[in-house]
Design a protein around this motif. Structure first.
Motif, PDB file in Angstrom:
ATOM      1  N   ILE A  67      14.304  15.700   1.087  1.00  0.00           N
ATOM      2  CA  ILE A  67      13.538  16.144   2.325  1.00  0.00           C
ATOM      3  C   ILE A  67      13.525  17.635   2.656  1.00  0.00           C
ATOM      4  N   TYR A  68      14.257  18.412   1.830  1.00  0.00           N
ATOM      5  CA  TYR A  68      14.039  19.914   1.996  1.00  0.00           C
ATOM      6  C   TYR A  68      12.760  20.484   1.195  1.00  0.00           C
ATOM      7  N   GLN A  69      12.184  19.491   0.310  1.00  0.00           N
ATOM      8  CA  GLN A  69      10.958  19.973  -0.103  1.00  0.00           C
ATOM      9  C   GLN A  69       9.981  19.623   0.565  1.00  0.00           C
ATOM     10  N   ILE A  70       9.734  20.512   1.629  1.00  0.00           N
ATOM     11  CA  ILE A  70       8.970  20.056   2.876  1.00  0.00           C
ATOM     12  C   ILE A  70       7.404  19.915   2.152  1.00  0.00           C
ATOM     13  N   SER A  71       7.063  21.033   1.579  1.00  0.00           N
ATOM     14  CA  SER A  71       5.797  21.285   1.376  1.00  0.00           C
ATOM     15  C   SER A  71       5.224  20.027   0.677  1.00  0.00           C
ATOM     16  N   ASP A  72       6.037  19.778  -0.586  1.00  0.00           N
ATOM     17  CA  ASP A  72       5.448  18.584  -1.596  1.00  0.00           C
ATOM     18  C   ASP A  72       5.606  17.234  -0.897  1.00  0.00           C
ATOM     19  N   VAL A  73       6.613  16.998   0.022  1.00  0.00           N
ATOM     20  CA  VAL A  73       6.554  15.892   0.682  1.00  0.00           C
ATOM     21  C   VAL A  73       5.360  15.649   1.779  1.00  0.00           C
ATOM     22  N   LYS A  74       5.033  16.859   2.399  1.00  0.00           N
ATOM     23  CA  LYS A  74       3.800  16.559   3.462  1.00  0.00           C
ATOM     24  C   LYS A  74       2.532  16.276   2.467  1.00  0.00           C
ATOM     25  N   LYS A  75       2.489  16.948   1.363  1.00  0.00           N
ATOM     26  CA  LYS A  75       1.177  16.785   0.534  1.00  0.00           C
ATOM     27  C   LYS A  75       1.105  15.023   0.029  1.00  0.00           C
ATOM     28  N   ILE A  76       2.175  14.528  -0.109  1.00  0.00           N
ATOM     29  CA  ILE A  76       1.999  13.021  -0.555  1.00  0.00           C
ATOM     30  C   ILE A  76       1.709  12.404   0.765  1.00  0.00           C
ATOM     31  N   VAL A  77       2.436  12.665   1.777  1.00  0.00           N
ATOM     32  CA  VAL A  77       2.268  12.098   3.194  1.00  0.00           C
ATOM     33  C   VAL A  77       0.782  12.021   3.597  1.00  0.00           C
ATOM     34  N   HIS A  78       0.265  13.212   3.653  1.00  0.00           N
ATOM     35  CA  HIS A  78      -0.925  13.344   4.133  1.00  0.00           C
ATOM     36  C   HIS A  78      -2.232  12.584   2.922  1.00  0.00           C
ATOM     37  N   ARG A  79      -1.862  12.443   1.781  1.00  0.00           N
ATOM     38  CA  ARG A  79      -2.665  11.455   0.942  1.00  0.00           C
ATOM     39  C   ARG A  79      -2.847  10.102   1.626  1.00  0.00           C
ATOM     40  N   ILE A  80      -1.891   9.508   2.239  1.00  0.00           N
ATOM     41  CA  ILE A  80      -1.932   8.420   2.718  1.00  0.00           C
ATOM     42  C   ILE A  80      -2.882   8.159   3.983  1.00  0.00           C
ATOM     43  N   ASP A  81      -4.088   7.692   3.696  1.00  0.00           N
ATOM     44  CA  ASP A  81      -5.169   7.360   4.646  1.00  0.00           C
ATOM     45  C   ASP A  81      -5.460   5.919   4.846  1.00  0.00           C
ATOM     46  N   HIS A  82      -4.811   5.386   6.108  1.00  0.00           N
ATOM     47  CA  HIS A  82      -5.042   3.989   6.270  1.00  0.00           C
ATOM     48  C   HIS A  82      -5.062   4.028   7.927  1.00  0.00           C
ATOM     49  N   ALA A 138       0.723  -1.327  -0.126  1.00  0.00           N
ATOM     50  CA  ALA A 138       0.144  -0.166   0.010  1.00  0.00           C
ATOM     51  C   ALA A 138       0.824   1.036  -0.001  1.00  0.00           C
ATOM     52  N   LEU A 139       1.887   1.130   0.744  1.00  0.00           N
ATOM     53  CA  LEU A 139       2.717   2.246   0.918  1.00  0.00           C
ATOM     54  C   LEU A 139       3.816   2.605  -0.506  1.00  0.00           C
ATOM     55  N   LEU A 140       4.040   1.645  -1.053  1.00  0.00           N
ATOM     56  CA  LEU A 140       4.994   1.216  -2.372  1.00  0.00           C
ATOM     57  C   LEU A 140       4.872   2.525  -3.164  1.00  0.00           C
ATOM     58  N   PRO A 141       3.562   2.939  -3.851  1.00  0.00           N
ATOM     59  CA  PRO A 141       3.428   3.939  -4.747  1.00  0.00           C
ATOM     60  C   PRO A 141       3.625   5.302  -4.055  1.00  0.00           C
ATOM     61  N   TYR A 142       3.503   5.579  -2.893  1.00  0.00           N
ATOM     62  CA  TYR A 142       3.719   6.884  -2.270  1.00  0.00           C
ATOM     63  C   TYR A 142       5.170   6.969  -2.198  1.00  0.00           C
ATOM     64  N   CYS A 143       5.931   6.024  -1.828  1.00  0.00           N
ATOM     65  CA  CYS A 143       7.572   5.795  -1.741  1.00  0.00           C
ATOM     66  C   CYS A 143       7.978   6.170  -2.936  1.00  0.00           C
ATOM     67  N   ASN A 144       7.594   5.759  -4.118  1.00  0.00           N
ATOM     68  CA  ASN A 144       8.219   5.934  -5.306  1.00  0.00           C
ATOM     69  C   ASN A 144       8.167   7.287  -5.724  1.00  0.00           C
ATOM     70  N   HIS A 145       6.822   8.054  -5.243  1.00  0.00           N
ATOM     71  CA  HIS A 145       6.846   9.565  -5.413  1.00  0.00           C
ATOM     72  C   HIS A 145       7.888  10.346  -4.429  1.00  0.00           C
ATOM     73  N   LEU A 146       7.929  10.037  -3.491  1.00  0.00           N
ATOM     74  CA  LEU A 146       8.754  10.404  -2.445  1.00  0.00           C
ATOM     75  C   LEU A 146      10.331  10.442  -2.712  1.00  0.00           C
ATOM     76  N   LYS A 147      10.895   9.355  -3.491  1.00  0.00           N
ATOM     77  CA  LYS A 147      12.152   9.208  -3.698  1.00  0.00           C
ATOM     78  C   LYS A 147      12.583  10.195  -5.045  1.00  0.00           C
ATOM     79  N   ASN A 148      11.587  10.578  -5.580  1.00  0.00           N
ATOM     80  CA  ASN A 148      11.964  11.943  -6.274  1.00  0.00           C
ATOM     81  C   ASN A 148      12.186  13.214  -5.761  1.00  0.00           C
ATOM     82  N   LEU A 149      11.630  13.245  -4.639  1.00  0.00           N
ATOM     83  CA  LEU A 149      11.773  14.558  -3.769  1.00  0.00           C
ATOM     84  C   LEU A 149      13.153  14.523  -2.702  1.00  0.00           C
TER      85      LEU A 149
END
Length: 807
Positions: free
Chosen positions: A755-770, A742-753
């Protein structure tokens, strides 16, 4: 070994004075009781002088009584002597600042009343003070001024003392030929004026010199002569010094049983005395004799006794030579690391004191130690230092000889000039006589001649007074110049202190303040609250270190000791540093199996561990392990070790790493190994518990800081409590195969960002709803915490999911 004994012996006998006997004090007390006015002031001052070798505190009290009486009777001229005697008592207590203050007061008062004798006494006392501090160059400077004044006022006894003082300094510096010259001049004067009380000192020092140069037959004769002279005036102390000297000779000749007998006899004579420096020397001698007999256990006992007394007396040279003796024993026991550590601790004192003879033997010992450790680079370094000093000493002896020839040449030239001047003066006298006869014959010019004579005499008196005033002014200027030099040195030290303080505060308060300031007011999480708390604790630890160092240095810190588990203290310290460790994924590993009970102030020792663990975490790599070891030492002390695998510390920085505000760079990095104040606090805190602290490090292989603490009663430590090997990692968790998918698609997006792109990273993390998965919620919290901490290592660790299901 013998050099240790000689230095302490010379240092002890440098302070001249008539050692008080009870009848003498009683007689002076009776005089003071019935006397009045200036006589009473003089009696109280003499009582103060007598007490400095018996009970300096009482000596100070009687001196203050004399000062009060001089003040009330308005006899300021009597204060010069009293100031000097009070200073002598402070000198006996090793309170050098107070001693100097009273000596300077005595000097200024003597200048006002043109008391040359007291001015000379000031230079004498300052010379002894500098000698006790190991500042031999300064001692020679003031002793030579004392000699010049004593010669000018034709005081034979004090002139002899000046020669003796100068000879003693040359003896301390290993300049034996020059020392013999001055000491023989002192002996000649003492024999001439029949000064029997001071003569034994000179005889014993001459014995020391010949013992040092290995002319043992001649040395024993001088020592024996000194003993006989001491017994003739019923001075058991000086006789004990002579017996000690003969014991040294027997020791150097390998006659250890006879040497021990002489040392025991010397101790028997010296035990009733309060001056402990000679006792320090004899303990060292006994330890050396046992060492040469191979009885290392007995030798260690006596050398440790000697070291304890030297520390109590604040005798830096004594401490240094005790460390050399301990190093010799550890070398014999093949514990080369301890031996090298002891030798290196002695080097700074020998270097600052210019005690060349001791320095030579210590460098030679370090060559042997490093050869045994197969550290040939260090061995070559110390051998070069050894040969450099040896060559320099040989050149100095040649320069002394050349200076002596120059003095002789100048003296001959001066004598020739004086002879020519005498002849010229004689011719002038004949001319004046002829003129006077002509005036007398003339008769009419008799009154003019009388007036002329009166004018000449008056001008000469004015010139003499002006010359005397000029000499006193020059002496005062010299003293002021010395004071100004010392003041300038203190100002420079204070300036360096201020710079170090500013740098320290900026370095140690900048990071926690930035952490607190950069927190956003929105969405304050429990983790962010923990970050704020941790940052606050960091700043509080800095402030408490500063306050406690001040308290320890002023001896105002009170310890609240209790019996407490060492593991509980370690756990509390780890809690305070857990945030730092989590940021770098560092684990704390406890490398011991049983707990121990120690008797300490748990709050203070916890802060010691916080400082050491913080440093270890700071200089460890991401994912490293910090080891903590605990081991018993002789069932009395507990040794705690903190080991990291960082860059390590350069060998030349190890001796100063605990100094106040010292900052040492970690090898091959731009980081600071120590801010200085934290390690200084650790040293003061551990030593206040009667423990020791140190560091072992090899460049590139990390560092191990260690310290010892007193253990509680043996009964409390008889029960050994098993403990875990590591402190649990609360952040560890596992993902199931479904959760990982379930987490793998989100992790693939995060690998392209990043840690300093905080806003973009948080948008992806907040979309994870489990919300039904606790593991995924923990994974999200860990990822958000890593972003908040800018922990790039943890960030990549979490978004790279491994095939076995672990994060």
């Amino acid at each position: 070994m013998m050099k240790t004994i000689l230095v302490l012996l010379v240092l002890f006998v440098s302070i001249q004075g008539n050692f008080a006997q009870t009848p003498e004090i009683e007689g002076l007390l009776k005089t003071a009781e019935h006397a009045s006015g200036k006589e009473k002031i003089s009696a109280l001052a003499d009582i103060s002088k007598c007490f400095y070798s018996v009970d300096p505190h009482k000596g100070i009290q009687y001196g203050e009584q004399a000062l009060q009486l001089a003040e009330s009777l308005k006899i300021p001229s009597a204060r010069s002597k009293v100031y000097n005697y009070i200073g002598m008592n402070y000198l006996a207590l090793a309170n050098y600042n107070e001693a100097r203050t009273f000596f300077v007061k005595g000097y200024k008062n003597a200048v006002i009343f043109k008391d040359s004798s007291q001015i000379a006494l000031y230079y004498s006392r300052m010379g002894v003070l500098f000698e006790n501090l190991g500042k031999f160059d300064s001692s020679l400077f003031v002793f030579n001024k004392e000699l010049a004044i004593n010669k000018s006022i034709k005081d034979d006894e004090r002139t002899g003392t000046s020669y003796e003082n100068i000879g003693t300094i040359h003896l301390n510096r290993g300049e034996f030929k020059t020392a013999i010259t001055y000491l023989l001049q002192a002996e000649t004067i003492y024999e001439k004026i029949k000064e029997r009380k001071k003569l034994p000192y000179v005889l014993l020092k001459l014995g020391n010199i010949y013992s040092e140069t290995k002319d043992y037959d001649l040395a024993e004769k001088w020592f024996q002569k000194g003993i006989e002279q001491s017994l003739a005036v019923n001075d058991q102390q000086k006789a004990g010094l002579g017996l000690n000297g003969i014991g040294i000779i027997y020791h150097n000749e390998g006659r250890y049983t006879e040497a021990l007998a002489k040392f025991d006899e010397a101790l028997t004579r010296l035990n009733p005395l309060t001056n402990k420096n000679i006792i320090i020397a004899i303990y060292s001698n006994i330890g050396n004799a046992y060492t040469n007999e191979g009885k290392y256990k007995e030798a260690l006992i006596f050398h440790k006794k000697s070291l304890t007394l030297a520390l109590q007396q604040n005798n830096l040279m004594g401490v240094a030579t005790c460390m050399v003796n301990l190093g010799d024993i550890y070398f014999q026991l093949k514990d080369y690391v301890k031996a090298g550590s002891c030798y290196e601790k002695a080097l700074p004192v020998f270097i600052s004191s210019k005690a060349w003879s001791n320095l030579l033997s210590t460098y030679r010992a370090l060559v042997n130690v490093n050869n045994s450790l197969k550290d040939f680079e260090q061995s070559v370094k110390y051998f070069e230092l050894y040969t450099g000093i040896k060559d320099s000493l040989n050149k100095n002896e040649l320069n002394v000889a050349l200076d002596s020839l120059k003095v002789k040449f100048n003296t001959e030239q001066t004598n020739k000039e004086n002879l020519a001047l005498v002849k010229t003066e004689a011719m002038q006298v004949r001319t004046i006589t002829l003129q006077r006869n002509m005036i007398i014959l003339a008769g009419t010019l008799v009154m003019l001649l009388l007036v002329l004579a009166f004018v000449i005499i008056r001008n000469r008196l004015k010139i003499m007074k002006a010359k005397e005033a000029l000499e006193l002014k020059n002496a005062e200027i010299s003293s002021k110049a010395e004071e100004l030099r010392i003041t300038n040195e203190k100002i420079l030290e204070l300036s360096k202190f201020k710079d170090s303080m500013n740098s320290f505060l900026v370095h140690d308060l900048k990071n926690p303040l930035n952490t607190i300031i950069n927190l956003t007011p929105k969405q304050v999480t429990e983790h962010q609250i923990e970050v704020v708390q941790h940052s606050g604790k960091q700043m509080l630890n800095v402030v408490m270190n500063l306050l406690d160092i001040s308290k320890y240095e002023n001896k105002s810190m009170q310890l609240s000791t209790e019996n407490v588990s060492i593991t509980s203290i370690i756990n509390e310290a780890y809690k305070d540093t857990a945030h730092l460790a989590e940021q770098k994924s560092i684990r704390l590993k406890l490398n011991y199996s049983s707990d121990f009970i120690v008797k300490v102030d748990s709050v203070i020792i916890e802060r010691v561990l916080v400082n050491l663990l913080s440093n270890a975490i700071k200089f460890s790599g991401n994912g490293d392990t910090i080891g903590v070891m605990v081991e018993s030492v002789n069932n009395e002390m507990l040794k705690v070790l903190i080991k990291d695998n960082g860059e390590g510390i350069c060998p030349e920085h190890l001796p100063i790493i605990f100094d106040k505000f010292t900052q040492v760079k970690a090898k091959n990095s731009g980081l600071t190994r120590s801010t200085g104040i934290g390690l200084t606090f650790c040293k003061l805190a551990v030593e206040s518990h009667l423990g020791e602290i140190g560091v072992d490090s090899i460049a590139g292989k990390g560092a191990t800081f260690w310290f010892t603490l007193p253990m509680a009663d043996a009964n409390l430590n008889s029960l050994k409590i098993p403990i875990p090997k590591t402190i649990p990692d609360k952040s560890a968790f596992h993902l199931s195969e479904d959760e990982k998918a379930a987490l793998l698609p989100y992790c693939n997006h995060l690998k392209n960002l990043s840690i300093y792109q905080i806003s973009d990273v948080k948008k992806i993390v907040h979309r994870i709803d489990h919300k039904d998965s606790e593991n995924i919620q923990n994974w999200k919290s860990g990822l958000l915490n890593a972003i908040a901490d800018y922990n790039e290592t943890k960030y990549h660790e979490l978004i790279n999911i491994t095939t076995n299901g672990k994060v």
